[in-house]
Design a protein around this motif. Structure first.
Motif, PDB file in Angstrom:
ATOM      1  N   MET A 195      10.229  -7.083   1.892  1.00  0.00           N
ATOM      2  CA  MET A 195      11.237  -6.966   0.831  1.00  0.00           C
ATOM      3  C   MET A 195      12.441  -7.876   1.079  1.00  0.00           C
ATOM      4  N   GLY A 196      12.512  -8.460   2.262  1.00  0.00           N
ATOM      5  CA  GLY A 196      13.593  -9.397   2.568  1.00  0.00           C
ATOM      6  C   GLY A 196      14.962  -8.768   2.392  1.00  0.00           C
ATOM      7  N   ALA A 197      15.839  -9.494   1.712  1.00  0.00           N
ATOM      8  CA  ALA A 197      17.218  -9.032   1.515  1.00  0.00           C
ATOM      9  C   ALA A 197      17.303  -7.813   0.609  1.00  0.00           C
ATOM     10  N   TYR A 198      16.210  -7.484  -0.110  1.00  0.00           N
ATOM     11  CA  TYR A 198      16.207  -6.304  -0.974  1.00  0.00           C
ATOM     12  C   TYR A 198      15.912  -5.025  -0.200  1.00  0.00           C
ATOM     13  N   ASP A 199      15.523  -5.162   1.050  1.00  0.00           N
ATOM     14  CA  ASP A 199      15.247  -3.985   1.871  1.00  0.00           C
ATOM     15  C   ASP A 199      16.551  -3.242   2.148  1.00  0.00           C
ATOM     16  N   ASN A 200      16.541  -1.942   1.977  1.00  0.00           N
ATOM     17  CA  ASN A 200      17.769  -1.153   2.173  1.00  0.00           C
ATOM     18  C   ASN A 200      18.342  -1.325   3.571  1.00  0.00           C
ATOM     19  N   LEU A 243       9.177   7.410   3.664  1.00  0.00           N
ATOM     20  CA  LEU A 243       9.438   6.749   4.938  1.00  0.00           C
ATOM     21  C   LEU A 243      10.210   5.437   4.777  1.00  0.00           C
ATOM     22  N   GLY A 244      10.353   4.961   3.568  1.00  0.00           N
ATOM     23  CA  GLY A 244      10.847   3.610   3.340  1.00  0.00           C
ATOM     24  C   GLY A 244       9.691   2.765   2.831  1.00  0.00           C
ATOM     25  N   HIS A 245       9.978   1.555   2.424  1.00  0.00           N
ATOM     26  CA  HIS A 245       8.977   0.725   1.751  1.00  0.00           C
ATOM     27  C   HIS A 245       8.030   0.045   2.754  1.00  0.00           C
ATOM     28  N   GLY A 246       8.524  -0.952   3.463  1.00  0.00           N
ATOM     29  CA  GLY A 246       7.687  -1.628   4.448  1.00  0.00           C
ATOM     30  C   GLY A 246       7.225  -0.697   5.548  1.00  0.00           C
ATOM     31  N   GLU A 247       8.107   0.199   5.959  1.00  0.00           N
ATOM     32  CA  GLU A 247       7.765   1.147   7.023  1.00  0.00           C
ATOM     33  C   GLU A 247       6.571   2.023   6.627  1.00  0.00           C
ATOM     34  N   LYS A 248       6.558   2.465   5.376  1.00  0.00           N
ATOM     35  CA  LYS A 248       5.479   3.331   4.925  1.00  0.00           C
ATOM     36  C   LYS A 248       4.159   2.563   4.849  1.00  0.00           C
ATOM     37  N   SER A 249       4.213   1.310   4.378  1.00  0.00           N
ATOM     38  CA  SER A 249       2.985   0.508   4.370  1.00  0.00           C
ATOM     39  C   SER A 249       2.424   0.375   5.779  1.00  0.00           C
ATOM     40  N   LEU A 250       3.294   0.098   6.749  1.00  0.00           N
ATOM     41  CA  LEU A 250       2.849   0.000   8.148  1.00  0.00           C
ATOM     42  C   LEU A 250       2.170   1.296   8.596  1.00  0.00           C
ATOM     43  N   TYR A 251       2.822   2.405   8.328  1.00  0.00           N
ATOM     44  CA  TYR A 251       2.305   3.705   8.760  1.00  0.00           C
ATOM     45  C   TYR A 251       0.923   3.958   8.162  1.00  0.00           C
ATOM     46  N   LEU A 252       0.784   3.728   6.858  1.00  0.00           N
ATOM     47  CA  LEU A 252      -0.484   4.017   6.191  1.00  0.00           C
ATOM     48  C   LEU A 252      -1.599   3.093   6.669  1.00  0.00           C
ATOM     49  N   ILE A 253      -1.306   1.819   6.830  1.00  0.00           N
ATOM     50  CA  ILE A 253      -2.331   0.881   7.299  1.00  0.00           C
ATOM     51  C   ILE A 253      -2.778   1.256   8.709  1.00  0.00           C
ATOM     52  N   VAL A 265       0.824  -1.201   0.000  1.00  0.00           N
ATOM     53  CA  VAL A 265       0.000   0.000   0.000  1.00  0.00           C
ATOM     54  C   VAL A 265       0.869   1.266   0.000  1.00  0.00           C
ATOM     55  N   CYS A 266       2.132   1.113   0.326  1.00  0.00           N
ATOM     56  CA  CYS A 266       3.084   2.231   0.261  1.00  0.00           C
ATOM     57  C   CYS A 266       3.218   2.800  -1.149  1.00  0.00           C
ATOM     58  N   LYS A 267       2.743   2.058  -2.153  1.00  0.00           N
ATOM     59  CA  LYS A 267       2.909   2.494  -3.539  1.00  0.00           C
ATOM     60  C   LYS A 267       1.785   3.402  -4.037  1.00  0.00           C
TER      61      LYS A 267
END
Length: 202
Positions: A157-162, A129-139, A95-97
């Motif tokens: 994002m696993g190992a692809y997470d910054n 905010l970042g990828h997973g972090e932003k999804s958390l925030y929005l939800i 949902v961050c997208k």
């Protein structure tokens, strides 16, 4: 059944959590979730790509849980709380997208001599905010998540997470803490690299 109708059916049947209706209303009225692409040029780089990807992840995640539980990829026997978690993780992990992909300006690309290399969309994030972090925030502005759900979405994002590239200890700890973390990673990768690649080649 079209994709939006499928999403709404899954959401209304599977997610009974407090304020699930508020989150759905926000998605429908205040975001481009149902029309947005999923990337600038890779998987789902077309209108509705984000919705398509979210449904693909949902179906992959449900199949993973069914195999773990019953040894088959489909089953009608998952517990209600498990069905709810599968729906929330699969449908909302990206949902961050919302609101970040914008049609590329063809005229600008032509003037800069980049027509042959331009992506169909440009990425501009008003809330970086970042990828997973932003999804958390929005939800969680609209609906609460269980701790295991928060871990899975944060680290999908696993190992692809910054953050994991600099220090993988938190990712490893999250994966050890909950199987939902690696389940969602697996479902996300399968959706992007198998389902959506196959669809593009048809």
């Amino acid at each position: 059944m079209d994709r939006k109708a499928e999403f709404l059916k899954i959401w209304t049947e599977r997610v009974q959590r407090d304020y699930a209706d508020a989150l759905l209303a926000w998605l429908e009225r205040e975001t481009d979730f149902f029309e947005a692409p999923a990337s600038t040029r890779h998987h789902g780089a077309h209108p509705g790509g984000l919705l398509e990807h979210s449904l693909n992840v949902y179906h992959r995640l449900r199949a993973i849980v069914c195999v773990e539980t019953y040894g088959a990829t489909t089953s009608d026997l998952l517990a209600e709380d498990v069905e709810e978690t599968v729906a929330i993780l699969g449908l909302l992990h990206d949902v961050c997208k919302v609101g970040v992909y914008h049609k590329t300006d063809i005229f600008k690309a032509a003037l800069e001599g980049k027509l042959d290399t331009m992506a169909p969309y440009e990425f501009r994030d008003p809330l970086p905010l970042g990828h997973g972090e932003k999804s958390l925030y929005l939800i969680q502005r609209h609906m609460d998540l269980e701790p295991e759900e928060a871990l899975a979405i944060r680290w999908h994002m696993g190992a692809y997470d910054n953050a994991a590239k600099g220090d993988g200890r938190a990712l490893s700890a999250a994966m050890a803490a909950s199987p939902w973390v690696w389940r969602l990673q697996q479902a996300d990768m399968c959706a992007a690299w198998v389902d959506e690649r196959e669809a593009a080649e048809e």
